[in-house]
Design an enzyme around this catalytic site. Sequence first.
Site, short mmCIF file in Angstrom:
data_model
loop_
_atom_site.label_atom_id
_atom_site.label_comp_id
_atom_site.label_asym_id
_atom_site.label_seq_id
_atom_site.Cartn_x
_atom_site.Cartn_y
_atom_site.Cartn_z
N LYS A 45 7.20 2.32 9.64
CA LYS A 45 7.64 1.26 8.74
C LYS A 45 6.73 0.06 8.83
CE LYS A 45 10.47 -0.73 5.88
NZ LYS A 45 10.25 -0.31 4.49
N CYS A 63 5.46 1.55 17.29
CA CYS A 63 6.10 1.48 18.60
C CYS A 63 7.16 0.37 18.66
CB CYS A 63 5.07 1.19 19.67
SG CYS A 63 3.68 2.31 19.65
N ARG A 69 11.24 2.40 12.53
CA ARG A 69 9.84 1.94 12.51
C ARG A 69 8.87 3.11 12.61
NH1 ARG A 69 9.45 -3.59 13.88
NH2 ARG A 69 7.36 -3.20 14.62
N HIS A 110 -11.52 11.04 -18.29
CA HIS A 110 -12.69 10.88 -17.42
C HIS A 110 -12.55 11.69 -16.13
CE1 HIS A 110 -14.13 7.91 -20.18
NE2 HIS A 110 -12.98 7.27 -20.10
N TRP A 113 4.56 5.49 18.99
CA TRP A 113 3.90 6.11 17.84
C TRP A 113 2.46 6.32 18.29
CZ3 TRP A 113 -0.02 5.25 14.24
CH2 TRP A 113 0.08 5.93 13.02
N GLU A 134 2.80 3.00 -7.72
CA GLU A 134 3.89 2.86 -6.75
C GLU A 134 4.79 4.10 -6.79
OE1 GLU A 134 4.55 1.35 -4.23
OE2 GLU A 134 6.70 1.53 -3.96
N LYS A 146 5.58 6.61 -3.64
CA LYS A 146 6.94 6.93 -3.19
C LYS A 146 7.10 8.43 -3.04
CE LYS A 146 7.72 3.96 -2.43
NZ LYS A 146 7.57 2.93 -1.51
N GLU A 154 4.97 9.94 -0.06
CA GLU A 154 5.31 9.59 1.32
C GLU A 154 6.61 10.23 1.80
OE1 GLU A 154 5.74 5.32 2.17
OE2 GLU A 154 6.42 5.00 0.12
N ASN A 205 3.19 -2.23 23.27
CA ASN A 205 2.87 -2.01 21.86
C ASN A 205 1.50 -2.60 21.60
OD1 ASN A 205 5.40 -1.04 21.44
ND2 ASN A 205 6.13 -2.77 20.22
N GLY A 206 0.72 -1.96 20.77
CA GLY A 206 -0.61 -2.51 20.46
C GLY A 206 -1.69 -1.58 20.99
C1 G6P Z 1 3.80 0.90 5.77
C2 G6P Z 1 5.14 1.18 5.15
C3 G6P Z 1 5.08 0.90 3.66
C4 G6P Z 1 4.62 -0.52 3.41
C5 G6P Z 1 3.29 -0.82 4.12
C6 G6P Z 1 2.99 -2.31 4.13
O1 G6P Z 1 2.87 1.83 5.31
O2 G6P Z 1 5.51 2.51 5.37
O3 G6P Z 1 6.36 1.09 3.10
O4 G6P Z 1 4.48 -0.74 2.05
O5 G6P Z 1 3.34 -0.41 5.48
O6 G6P Z 1 3.97 -2.94 4.92
P1 G6P Z 1 4.38 -4.44 4.84
O7 G6P Z 1 5.43 -4.61 5.89
O8 G6P Z 1 3.14 -5.24 5.14
O9 G6P Z 1 4.87 -4.71 3.47
#
Ligand code: G6P
Length: 608
Positions: A603, A2, A27, A506, A75, A483, A487, A490, A99-100
């Site tokens: 985000k 949000c 965000r 395994h 959100w 990682e 990527k 997502e 927000n929250g």
């Molecule tokens: C969300 C974002 C990711 C990020 C994660 C941790 O899931 O989409 O891209 O890695 O949060 O976020 P931070 O701001 O704590 O690195």
Amino acid sequence: MCGIVGYVGNKNAQDFLVSGLKRLEYRGYDSAGIVTVSKNGEATLIRAKGKIVNLEEKIAKEKKDDKIGIGHTRWATHGEPSEANAHPHQAGSIYLVHNGIIENYKDLKETLKDFKFESDTDSEVLAALIDSFYDNGKHPLVNAVVQALKLVKGTYGIAVISKNNPEEIIVARAGSPLVIGVGKDETFLASDASALVGHTKRAIYLNDGEVARLTKDSIEIKTLNAEPVSAKVEEIETNLAAIQKGGYDHFLLKEIMEQPESLVETLRGRINAETGVVKLGGPGLTDTELRKIKHLIIVGCGTAYHAGLLAGYYIEQFTPEITIETVIASEYRYRQAYIPEDSIALIVSQSGETADTLACLREIKKQGVKTIGIVNAIGSTIAREVDGGTYVHVGPEISVASTKAFTSQVIAMVMFGITIAQAKGVRAGALKPYVDEIVKMPEEIRAVLNEVNDSMKTVAGNYKKYEHAIYLGRGTAYPTAMEGALKLKEVSYIDANAYAFGELKHGPLALVDDRFFEMVLLPEGELYEKAVSNVQEVLARGGHVVIITNSDEFDLEVENVVKITTSLKLFAPILMNLVSQLFAYYMTVAKGYNVDQPRNLAKSVTVE
Ligand code: G6P
């Protein structure tokens, strides 16, 4: 997640609110709304499900020249994404954006029997509660807000306005960031400084437990217990170019391509190429303190967690007498984990606002363990609450999928590890190979991006039809594979999982068939031959294999080999990760999905 914006001044409030909300789009959100109030107390509330363009279409039909207003991108947490659940919420003459999460909203709702609720949200309960104390203007709005907040359990960043007094915005924070922008005859509000860029450079970051009354020419801040707060005005460093696409089609590609420069910012002033000495001012640890460190806990979520895992593999290679544990914040905060003496915690977060990471930070601090932030967003909550820290300085990362932050987080942590090793008396000669490669890395990144960018478009196109992917690696290539898989899933929604190559037999080997392709990270080095044997095992079962390697030796028949040319040996996996990033990007473009704002994701995850 949000986003909040607010404006009071002499300009058109709707204009600022919409442009501010657009800046916060990255965000992640699923509905949006604004309310503005005219001089004579007429409110215009406009809300829309979906993207901000939907809201703009509605605003175009109800254009106003009001000078005060608040806005929100939501959100969904409580209640589905819908117009009724979108903010601002109205209760009597007041409007609120939040927000929250209000944890005790059900109990509070019980006390508000006369109020006719129109949404399923916890936020509307807070609006009704404030309204009950406000009593249609019988009391100052700020007092009503404070009274209500004293009953609230949970997290909030809120902004409230009333039709009765269209000159003030009341804002408060507990756990959800708010930044007040100080202008000339105008005051701005946002949950993220990027919404203020281009409007003012002067900002006040509200702290938890503070309430502020904003008018166009005054900002009064108090604590919830009515103690006055003297606010510190800080400079917003971000510029407009940093939050624009700069000729790229998407922020994701821009941020991948920015890595040669963003890494230079991470290294600036911290590493001496000639002497090989690394110096970090921010952690604020003396050599004696560094020497004593026996255990590192590295905490993060998502990409930050993977960065911690990878950094841990490196740090233990050159730092004697140290154990390293990298943990997922959402798990660690509820574990009964014992933290040994002489531990240091590295708190890794791009945004500096991730709720679980922040909660871990607070838990770890309670145990008397020193915390060091590896954070990007300057002035963010984590950056402010850690005992010391090293900003990664990569500039704003707008695309939800994290890319440039990952690379710099790994290197910032490795540099921190080098400072420990230096203090523990490790010979400069033993650290030199790491330092030399780090110094060369920005240019090596540039070269690899140039080398593979075009071909990744084609390679990604070849695998568009698959729904499943397996990422594989050994040693430092394993967290890097994790990682890469994150990527891909997502942004392109391909089900991708990573495995340590040794684990293949395994379980995951059973998956290999025509529905899957296998992305293999194959760096030169002592584990190379073992990994090649693993590749053969996959090929023998009809696997569809893509190899990312820096080796000239690889000669097995696979579907695709992405060869990178680099002089880096230790950090070659970081360069391979660039390939994974581009692969995920081009796959998503090929599939026609929203690259920068993948569905369901945010985000900055500011709720649990
Ligand atoms: C969300 C974002 C990711 C990020 C994660 C941790 O899931 O989409 O891209 O890695 O949060 O976020 P931070 O701001 O704590 O690195």
